[in-house]
Design a protein around this motif. Structure first.
Motif, short mmCIF file in Angstrom:
data_model
loop_
_atom_site.label_atom_id
_atom_site.label_comp_id
_atom_site.label_asym_id
_atom_site.label_seq_id
_atom_site.Cartn_x
_atom_site.Cartn_y
_atom_site.Cartn_z
N PHE A 1 15.23 37.49 33.54
CA PHE A 1 15.92 37.79 32.29
C PHE A 1 15.12 37.42 31.05
O PHE A 1 15.67 37.27 29.97
CB PHE A 1 17.28 37.09 32.25
CG PHE A 1 18.19 37.46 33.38
CD1 PHE A 1 18.31 38.77 33.79
CD2 PHE A 1 18.92 36.50 34.04
CE1 PHE A 1 19.15 39.12 34.84
CE2 PHE A 1 19.77 36.83 35.08
CZ PHE A 1 19.87 38.15 35.49
N GLU A 2 13.82 37.31 31.21
CA GLU A 2 12.97 36.97 30.06
C GLU A 2 13.05 38.04 28.98
O GLU A 2 13.12 37.75 27.79
CB GLU A 2 11.52 36.82 30.55
CG GLU A 2 10.59 36.23 29.53
CD GLU A 2 9.22 35.96 30.13
OE1 GLU A 2 8.25 36.42 29.52
OE2 GLU A 2 9.16 35.32 31.19
N SER A 3 13.06 39.30 29.41
CA SER A 3 13.15 40.43 28.47
C SER A 3 13.72 41.64 29.20
O SER A 3 13.86 41.63 30.43
CB SER A 3 11.76 40.77 27.91
OG SER A 3 10.93 41.29 28.95
N VAL A 4 14.01 42.69 28.46
CA VAL A 4 14.47 43.93 29.07
C VAL A 4 13.38 44.47 29.98
O VAL A 4 13.65 44.98 31.08
CB VAL A 4 14.87 44.97 27.99
CG1 VAL A 4 15.11 46.33 28.60
CG2 VAL A 4 16.09 44.49 27.23
N GLU A 5 12.14 44.33 29.56
CA GLU A 5 10.99 44.79 30.35
C GLU A 5 10.95 44.10 31.72
O GLU A 5 10.79 44.77 32.75
CB GLU A 5 9.70 44.48 29.58
CG GLU A 5 8.44 44.91 30.27
CD GLU A 5 7.85 46.15 29.66
OE1 GLU A 5 7.30 46.93 30.41
OE2 GLU A 5 7.95 46.32 28.44
N SER B 1 10.16 44.03 24.99
CA SER B 1 9.54 42.75 25.37
C SER B 1 10.08 41.57 24.56
O SER B 1 9.57 40.46 24.68
CB SER B 1 8.02 42.85 25.25
OG SER B 1 7.66 43.19 23.94
N ASP B 2 11.11 41.80 23.75
CA ASP B 2 11.71 40.70 22.98
C ASP B 2 12.37 39.70 23.95
O ASP B 2 13.04 40.12 24.89
CB ASP B 2 12.80 41.22 22.03
CG ASP B 2 12.24 41.99 20.86
OD1 ASP B 2 11.01 42.04 20.71
OD2 ASP B 2 13.05 42.57 20.10
N PRO B 3 12.22 38.41 23.68
CA PRO B 3 12.91 37.42 24.53
C PRO B 3 14.43 37.58 24.40
O PRO B 3 14.94 37.81 23.31
CB PRO B 3 12.47 36.07 23.95
CG PRO B 3 11.41 36.35 22.95
CD PRO B 3 11.45 37.80 22.61
N LEU B 4 15.11 37.49 25.53
CA LEU B 4 16.57 37.60 25.50
C LEU B 4 17.21 36.26 25.17
O LEU B 4 18.29 36.21 24.62
CB LEU B 4 17.09 38.11 26.85
CG LEU B 4 16.64 39.52 27.24
CD1 LEU B 4 17.18 39.89 28.62
CD2 LEU B 4 17.09 40.54 26.21
N PHE B 5 16.52 35.17 25.52
CA PHE B 5 17.07 33.83 25.28
C PHE B 5 16.26 33.15 24.19
O PHE B 5 15.16 33.57 23.85
CB PHE B 5 17.04 33.01 26.58
CG PHE B 5 17.97 33.55 27.61
CD1 PHE B 5 19.26 33.08 27.72
CD2 PHE B 5 17.57 34.57 28.46
CE1 PHE B 5 20.15 33.60 28.65
CE2 PHE B 5 18.44 35.10 29.40
CZ PHE B 5 19.72 34.62 29.49
N GLY B 6 16.83 32.09 23.61
CA GLY B 6 16.11 31.34 22.58
C GLY B 6 16.00 32.13 21.29
O GLY B 6 16.98 32.68 20.80
#
Length: 85
Positions: A69-73, A29-34
């Motif tokens: 693409f917010e997270s892998v989840e 659930s880690d953000p991919l961006f920012g």
């Protein structure tokens, strides 16, 4: 779904040439961006290409990518929904 998340992490690292990142460094659930993985808009385009090439999923609206693409989840959920449709 766990296998898909692991596969996505491996593909993200490979596709984006993230040499200093391991699968263990990316939380589901880690953000991919920012603040998370720190990806940028060029990386987003690479992820869109990866979805098309590896999963046969085409994004008609690039703005959709922001949520997907917010997270892998969120990516795994989207792919699962598209494959089931």
């Amino acid at each position: 779904m766990t296998d898909l998340k692991l596969e996505l992490k491996e593909k993200i690292i490979e596709q984006l040439n993230l040499e200093d990142v391991s699968v263990d460094d990316i939380g589901d659930s880690d953000p991919l961006f920012g603040e998370g993985l720190g990806l940028d808009s060029i990386d987003a385009l690479e992820l869109i290409v990866m979805l098309d090439k590896d999963y046969g999923i085409k994004l008609a609206d690039p703005k959709e990518g922001r949520q997907i693409f917010e997270s892998v989840e969120t990516m795994a959920t989207y792919i699962t929904q598209q494959k089931g449709a």
